[in-house]
Scaffold this active site. Structure first.
Site: not given
Lengths: 283, 283, 283, 283
Positions: A12, A63, A178, A221, A247, A249
């Site tokens: 479930k 379930t 950035r 990374q 990322n 952006h």
């Protein structure tokens, strides 16, 4: 028919339960409450082949029964953490049903924090979703993995991406300033030693965040690897950690077209496409 | 054809922009940043009938131009609040285009909070989404409405629901101790007087939360009304507030079937169906 | 406190119900079924002030009772359409509770279509979500509005956008060949005359689609107006139609950077920001 | 630090591209178009360790470059199927970058169907999302897996669940007539032989659906196995198929409380919790 049942699991999902922890039944009305909410996915492996192959359901724990069980276990377990509740659940299914060979429990928590100083009011913190995954096979100790989802963090400087591979389809320029924004998913495995799950989680999250801010990031990374290493250092019982750092952006808005200089101030925020970086860091 | 153009508006939605606020251009690398992210919907009303009726686009400011404009305005405006940025945007479109008769701006903010003590790292707080709606018609002052979405709050006691209407389809029992969980949406109108939007927002949110916790709730309706009244008291410039308090039910789990007593401890969490309660409280 | 209750409504949302229509109880096993699924929001207005102002719940029909009522009404009503079921529901609440002055019902349907030629298997069609809104005030006839959401349609040529307003922030070029993709939301009001809701819906959808394809589109605005006019022509009982045609941009990919000519072949698909165009077309 | 980089992959996700297929550039305006839209995730494995370990990006193909590449490849490839486009993409990255050791491409398609008889208008069919996953390691043939998501199917009779395991937490009764509704996810592996992906997909989907309707279902498990077997029979090139059949419960509404008999007619529709059944059927 020659069709072979190669692999199967069932259970479930999205069994959502909340629990109010009170000091005791007879406590006065203004007792202090704690409030916890989890969503549980439970899956069973075992001798269920006959259901698939012959329509013979005798071994199948419905379930619906799995769902009932979660509520019953929520009564007895303090739900101190998603990890510990997961262990309780996995252990239960193995204890209760001889023909179950493995139980997989995946949990996520909605974190409720105390609201102001009220003894019994709470506000949901959307900052991060704690998760846990407990897998237990018959005759073995539970394997506990902990982690979180939806931790959005950003750096507005001290992050760049330069000197990367040149090829015919590259159009992105080098940058040494950035925005790096990411929606972190993390999962780390415990080695089976005795662990205070809450304290370990706190230490690991602090290590991840502390590392995120302490260096100039030359790439997602590099930052991922450094964060992973910091997590391993923060808790001896962790054997490895998998980090996924999409990322998300924030792209420098092109204002030159309008006669304006954009000194890394205004950014276009996008959800897709997005860079996807994932790695596992181990000892 | 006798088809009449009865009402029309158009613009750009989901223009997402982030802004890094720095002390000044020449600041050293370890200057302290502030980081703000908003999503803007802008809609224009005016003399655009010919586009609909005759395919004559000469008056149509392209939605792409609207988008460009938001980025340009984000450069010049400090984006101190979604309210103030909305006012800047609405004013701009009226100033820039004589044939625009009204401008509607809807904004929502992703709140980024400082991460640890880093001067330039941030974590997104998912606890609440601030919103604003600014409407300005030519020759008039902007009408500013502020609010928020996605504030999840809960009380684990001091809340009941009893003595409500009896009818043939009622099956719910009276209770004087339940969980009340809700996902608050709020929007309040300002009267046009000079207002510090951030201070007013803070005072109103504090009033709403303070009232939520300070009384025994006999119904969501009563709590909504009390919260609305508290908001009006907290800020003289607010003429009215609309609150929507969906009842996100935590239903007492039926454990008696398993021989267990559930002393208001374990609850089944559901998203739907849900009670929907909304009202406007005014002076 | 001087706080006035200016407006209020409450009820149950997301009451999801499915119904199997069988010829009769004693039908053989291979009888042909029909299968319908709707989600209902019901809201009540009336003499509920005391609940807000004094915590007096005696007039409050619990939202749980509202939910029960939907299931009961689903038994008796054939649910031929979301419109007709909405009328049944609104009428019921006014008939049942003297102190209810108005009832608002909003419905959406998940359309299940017959799967192959099976008498009792179905596949959900995701192509469009039919909707209805029924409002009835005491002593008046129900006002029925019908419509749909999530109809994604696109033209890959015969659509342009040119000669639009020139201003300092315009960067978009004229084009006479682009993709126009939109996710249509529509809602039309009926005038109260007797209407076959299913036949009217089919005629209106056909008119909208037929118009979408039959002309060169000089703007979303022009196409919206033409579609609205076609809908009015298709059904005399419709007094007006509101269409919302977001411009889900497919942006020509810039392949010139890679030495390739993009002859309107390859497009970047985006969800946001998006152009938002809405208008009401009336007789 | 002793932290080891155990596993890593990166790339670009949600690269969404649409393509208009025209007979040729100089075709007349009323040429017949075809319109296809896919979303691509691409991930690379290879000699990227230095980026993680030393912040040395020289080997890193920017995810932005990956994105550009998809658009370029969309120009040259006919995008006959998500499978074939995936093969093109994987092959390209291995051909282009010597230090890439493996490429993983995951694709999903938004299916646009011709609208009425228009040569260049389309309507999105939401009935099913075709998917593909292509993995290629250097020096090896691509491994192609195909499948789909979001196929909602239901049976309104000829489905039951009985004689399942009895235990202390079971409360569900046996039934020989219920609704079985599921939201199928499927993925099958090809053996590497030459395959017409579109024809194979059609045959497999038809086999799955044909099997779904042709038997009395004693459990989701049994139906899953039968469907899997039918898929294997439908296409010799398929080595195995994984099916996930969540049980999206339609629960018989309890109308007896209101003096009504519910002859398997009215059901409460729920999204969660839900039964989760998955298995892999192989030759």
């Amino acid at each position: 028919m020659a069709a072979k049942l190669a692999k199967h699991t069932y259970g479930k999902h999205r069994v959502r339960v909340s629990k109010v922890r009170r000091p005791r039944k007879a406590a006065p009305k203004n007792e202090t409450h704690e409030f916890v909410e989890v969503s549980v996915d439970v899956e069973l492996e075992g001798a269920f082949d006959a259901a698939y192959l012959k329509g013979d359901n005798r071994a199948v724990v419905a379930t619906d029964t799995c769902k009932n069980t979660i509520y019953v276990l929520a009564k007895g377990d303090p739900i101190d953490s998603v990890e510990s509740f997961g262990v309780t659940i996995a252990q239960h299914f193995l204890d209760e049903y001889d023909h179950v060979t493995a139980c997989h429990v995946t949990l996520e928590e909605r974190v409720w924090k105390r609201l102001l100083d009220s003894p019994h009011s709470f506000v949901a913190s959307g900052a991060m979703t704690p998760t846990a995954k407990v897998t237990q096979s018959r005759g073995e100790a539970p394997q506990v993995s902990a982690g979180f989802e939806h931790l959005l963090i950003a750096k507005t400087t001290e992050t760049g991406f330069a000197d990367f591979h040149q090829s015919r389809y590259r159009t992105l320029s080098d940058t040494d300033d950035r925005i790096l924004a990411t929606d972190v998913t993390a999962a780390w495995d415990y080695d089976g030693s005795q662990v205070d799950y809450l304290a370990a989680r706190q230490a690991i999250v602090e290590a991840l965040l502390g590392k995120f801010i302490d260096h100039y990031s030359r790439s997602v990374q590099e930052t991922l690897y450094l964060m992973g290493g910091a997590a391993l250092e923060a808790c001896d019982a962790v054997t490895n950690i998998t980090l996924t750092l999409p990322n998300k952006h924030h792209i420098l808005a092109d204002l030159a077209r309008f006669g304006l200089e954009n000194e890394n101030e205004v950014f276009v925020v996008t959800d897709e496409p997005f860079g996807y970086i994932t790695a596992t860091v181990a000892r």
